[in-house]
Design an enzyme around this catalytic site. Structure first.
Site, PDB file in Angstrom:
ATOM      1  CD  GLN A 100      18.628  26.417   3.071  1.00 44.89           C
ATOM      2  OE1 GLN A 100      19.224  27.350   2.552  1.00 44.89           O
ATOM      3  NE2 GLN A 100      19.206  25.571   3.917  1.00 44.89           N
ATOM      4  CG  HIS A 173      18.615  27.764   6.420  1.00 53.44           C
ATOM      5  ND1 HIS A 173      19.440  27.161   7.350  1.00 53.44           N
ATOM      6  CD2 HIS A 173      19.421  28.544   5.649  1.00 53.44           C
ATOM      7  CE1 HIS A 173      20.692  27.574   7.143  1.00 53.44           C
ATOM      8  NE2 HIS A 173      20.709  28.402   6.119  1.00 53.44           N
ATOM      9  N   GLY A 174      17.077  25.458   9.351  1.00 51.23           N
ATOM     10  CA  GLY A 174      17.166  25.564  10.812  1.00 51.23           C
ATOM     11  C   GLY A 174      18.608  25.586  11.283  1.00 51.23           C
ATOM     12  CE1 TYR A 178      22.334  33.711   8.463  1.00 54.54           C
ATOM     13  CE2 TYR A 178      22.551  31.451   7.708  1.00 54.54           C
ATOM     14  CZ  TYR A 178      22.984  32.765   7.705  1.00 54.54           C
ATOM     15  OH  TYR A 178      24.075  33.128   6.953  1.00 54.54           O
ATOM     16  N   GLY A 318      28.415  21.236  -2.059  1.00 53.16           N
ATOM     17  CA  GLY A 318      28.162  22.655  -2.282  1.00 53.16           C
ATOM     18  C   GLY A 318      29.163  23.247  -3.249  1.00 53.16           C
TER      19      GLY A 318
HETATM   20  C1  FNR Z   1      26.812  28.075   1.622  1.00 53.89           C
HETATM   21  N1  FNR Z   1      26.077  27.284   2.503  1.00 53.89           N
HETATM   22  C2  FNR Z   1      24.732  27.526   2.677  1.00 53.89           C
HETATM   23  N2  FNR Z   1      23.989  26.753   3.515  1.00 53.89           N
HETATM   24  C3  FNR Z   1      22.655  26.913   3.617  1.00 53.89           C
HETATM   25  O1  FNR Z   1      22.016  26.184   4.354  1.00 53.89           O
HETATM   26  N3  FNR Z   1      22.022  27.869   2.875  1.00 53.89           N
HETATM   27  C4  FNR Z   1      22.685  28.696   2.037  1.00 53.89           C
HETATM   28  O2  FNR Z   1      22.067  29.528   1.376  1.00 53.89           O
HETATM   29  C5  FNR Z   1      24.094  28.559   1.957  1.00 53.89           C
HETATM   30  N4  FNR Z   1      24.846  29.375   1.167  1.00 53.89           N
HETATM   31  C6  FNR Z   1      26.175  29.138   0.958  1.00 53.89           C
HETATM   32  C7  FNR Z   1      26.882  29.910   0.048  1.00 53.89           C
HETATM   33  C8  FNR Z   1      28.209  29.624  -0.229  1.00 53.89           C
HETATM   34  C9  FNR Z   1      28.935  30.453  -1.226  1.00 53.89           C
HETATM   35  C10 FNR Z   1      28.851  28.560   0.441  1.00 53.89           C
HETATM   36  C11 FNR Z   1      30.267  28.204   0.131  1.00 53.89           C
HETATM   37  C12 FNR Z   1      28.155  27.805   1.357  1.00 53.89           C
HETATM   38  C13 FNR Z   1      26.685  26.061   3.080  1.00 53.89           C
HETATM   39  C14 FNR Z   1      26.615  24.908   2.064  1.00 53.89           C
HETATM   40  O3  FNR Z   1      25.278  24.489   1.863  1.00 53.89           O
HETATM   41  C15 FNR Z   1      27.438  23.677   2.512  1.00 53.89           C
HETATM   42  O4  FNR Z   1      26.957  23.214   3.752  1.00 53.89           O
HETATM   43  C16 FNR Z   1      28.911  23.979   2.631  1.00 53.89           C
HETATM   44  O5  FNR Z   1      29.372  24.695   1.517  1.00 53.89           O
HETATM   45  C17 FNR Z   1      29.740  22.700   2.817  1.00 53.89           C
HETATM   46  O6  FNR Z   1      29.660  21.885   1.691  1.00 53.89           O
HETATM   47  P1  FNR Z   1      30.849  21.825   0.586  1.00 53.89           P
HETATM   48  O7  FNR Z   1      30.868  23.142  -0.097  1.00 53.89           O
HETATM   49  O8  FNR Z   1      32.130  21.579   1.342  1.00 53.89           O
HETATM   50  O9  FNR Z   1      30.495  20.684  -0.296  1.00 53.89           O
HETATM   51  C1  8K6 Z   2      24.378  31.422   4.028  1.00 53.23           C
HETATM   52  C2  8K6 Z   2      24.586  32.698   3.520  1.00 53.23           C
HETATM   53  C3  8K6 Z   2      25.606  33.551   3.366  1.00 53.23           C
HETATM   54  C4  8K6 Z   2      26.620  33.518   2.425  1.00 53.23           C
HETATM   55  C5  8K6 Z   2      27.625  32.608   2.781  1.00 53.23           C
HETATM   56  C6  8K6 Z   2      28.901  32.774   2.176  1.00 53.23           C
HETATM   57  C7  8K6 Z   2      29.803  31.776   2.694  1.00 53.23           C
HETATM   58  C8  8K6 Z   2      31.182  31.883   2.329  1.00 53.23           C
HETATM   59  C9  8K6 Z   2      32.033  30.772   2.602  1.00 53.23           C
HETATM   60  C10 8K6 Z   2      32.805  30.471   3.659  1.00 53.23           C
HETATM   61  C11 8K6 Z   2      32.567  30.753   5.052  1.00 53.23           C
HETATM   62  C12 8K6 Z   2      32.996  29.715   5.970  1.00 53.23           C
HETATM   63  C13 8K6 Z   2      32.538  29.871   7.344  1.00 53.23           C
HETATM   64  C14 8K6 Z   2      32.781  28.687   8.146  1.00 53.23           C
HETATM   65  C15 8K6 Z   2      32.814  28.940   9.561  1.00 53.23           C
HETATM   66  C16 8K6 Z   2      33.679  27.997  10.281  1.00 53.23           C
HETATM   67  C17 8K6 Z   2      34.037  28.477  11.609  1.00 53.23           C
HETATM   68  C18 8K6 Z   2      35.041  27.719  12.306  1.00 53.23           C
END
Ligand code: FNR
Ligand code: 8K6
Length: 349
Positions: A100, A173-174, A178, A318
């Site tokens: 990605q 990653h669009g 970001y 995820g």
């Molecule tokens: C993410 N997600 C995420 N998305 C993405 O496009 N690039 C990334 O590097 C990350 N990193 C990331 C880290 C962590 C800890 C979480 C929990 C989520 C979002 C992820 O790809 C996914 O869309 C969501 O977690 C929803 O799917 P699940 O976890 O409900 O199956």
């Molecule tokens: C993608 C890179 C950064 C690290 C991500 C960590 C993500 C942690 C998990 C939960 C955050 C949830 C945010 C959802 C937003 C919903 C708003 C209504």
């Protein structure tokens, strides 16, 4: 029902996945201080090689793309070598893995690099860097047209590096607020040049990146992640954004990408301006003709049902993959999954 998830799926003539379960990209902040993937990361990914396709954690394309500590990069030869170790171990276990490609735009922090923070417009976000709360976000500089051209070239170079590192393809990653997403949404793009204003202009950067990456590695190896509903690191979206995504998806229908992947944490969120029932997955299905990856707080059972209802073609998981390295085996044998908890992020297993 979950049998449907376990059937092979041909993305195109080049790539057939052994099942319809994708490991969603998951940032873990565990690369070394030169942003090189470690041996532990290789073992972590190899343990999950039963997935039809692993999408790597977001991987930065150049130094100023960084907004979080210890995220991996794909722009130095050392990083390419580190990833080669990962892809070899995944391939040895019979898996497939895409890289990605990531630039965080205005979510970058100069703590991590020398130089300016670039965004679509000089509009900052509130808040501080996760895990480094002493670092407040800065107001970005609006990227000039020359800087945009360089960014596009750097995405293409990163894609080439990923193929050199042995990845089976790349996911641009669009999504999730970001850099590319910052151009697509009105609240973060108030430019009045060729990259702002009307729908075609606001979609221009995304399409230039897609076309440059496709020209370098071939459309069959390129996926794209998009968040048509603004929900993360962006102000609320509105109908102006919908016109941009309508246009973008129409253009993407002619690109023959490997797949389009929704970017969202919970697909039960509703965005009334997207029309229909307001779900982002339903909106993408309506406007996009190719392979669609659904995601967002699904269980395997719910995902299989959504696929059987033709809401999308493939399911990305995820957090369940963080909690269950053996997720696919558990689905096969109908064993219950270990529930995900946030403390699991502390360690890479
Ligand atoms: C993410 N997600 C995420 N998305 C993405 O496009 N690039 C990334 O590097 C990350 N990193 C990331 C880290 C962590 C800890 C979480 C929990 C989520 C979002 C992820 O790809 C996914 O869309 C969501 O977690 C929803 O799917 P699940 O976890 O409900 O199956
Ligand atoms: C993608 C890179 C950064 C690290 C991500 C960590 C993500 C942690 C998990 C939960 C955050 C949830 C945010 C959802 C937003 C919903 C708003 C209504």
């Amino acid at each position: 029902m979950t049998d449907l998830l376990l059937q092979p799926y041909a993305l195109n003539d080049e790539l057939t996945l052994k099942n319809r379960i994708l490991m969603a990209p998951l940032t873990r902040c565990m690369a070394d201080d030169n942003l090189v993937p470690t041996e532990k990361m290789a073992a972590y990914y190899a343990r999950r090689a039963d997935a039809g396709l692993i999408i790597s954690e977001a991987t930065i394309i150049r130094p100023d793309a960084q907004g979080y500590p210890n995220v991996p990069g794909i722009f130095t030869s050392e990083q390419i070598q580190g990833w080669r170790n990962v892809t070899e171990q995944v391939h040895d276990q019979g898996g497939k893995i895409f890289c990605q490609l990531w630039h965080v735009g205005r979510v970058a922090h100069p703590h991590f690099f020398a130089g300016d923070v670039l965004g679509a417009s000089a509009i900052g976000i509130e808040g501080t860097v996760p895990r480094m709360r002493e670092l407040s976000y800065q107001t970005p500089k609006a990227a000039s047209e020359a800087q945009i051209e360089q960014l596009v070239a750097d995405y293409a170079k990163a894609a080439e590096n990923a193929i050199e590192a042995g990845f089976d393809g790349v996911e641009i990653h669009g999504a999730n607020g970001y850099l590319i997403d910052q151009f697509l949404h009105h609240s973060s793009n108030q430019r009045n040049d060729n990259y702002g204003g009307n729908a075609a202009n606001r979609a221009r950067f995304a399409l230039e990146v897609v076309d440059a990456v496709v020209a370098r590695v071939g459309a069959a190896k390129v996926g794209l992640r998009l968040s048509p509903g603004a929900y993360f690191l962006l102000d609320e979206g509105d109908e102006q954004d919908t016109a941009v995504f309508d246009y973008l998806l129409e253009q993407l229908n002619h690109r023959n990408l490997a797949y389009l992947h929704l970017g969202i944490f919970d697909d039960s969120m509703r965005f009334p301006y997207l029309g229909g029932n307001g779900s982002a997955s339903q909106y993408l299905r309506k406007h996009y003709n190719g392979n669609l990856v659904g995601v967002g707080s699904y269980t395997p059972e719910q995902g299989a049902e959504a696929i059987s209802n033709e809401e999308f073609d493939l399911l990305a998981l995820g957090r369940p993959f963080i909690a269950n390295p053996d997720l696919v085996a558990k689905v096969k044998t109908q064993k219950p999954l270990t529930p995900y908890t946030d403390d699991m992020l502390a360690e890479l297993y």
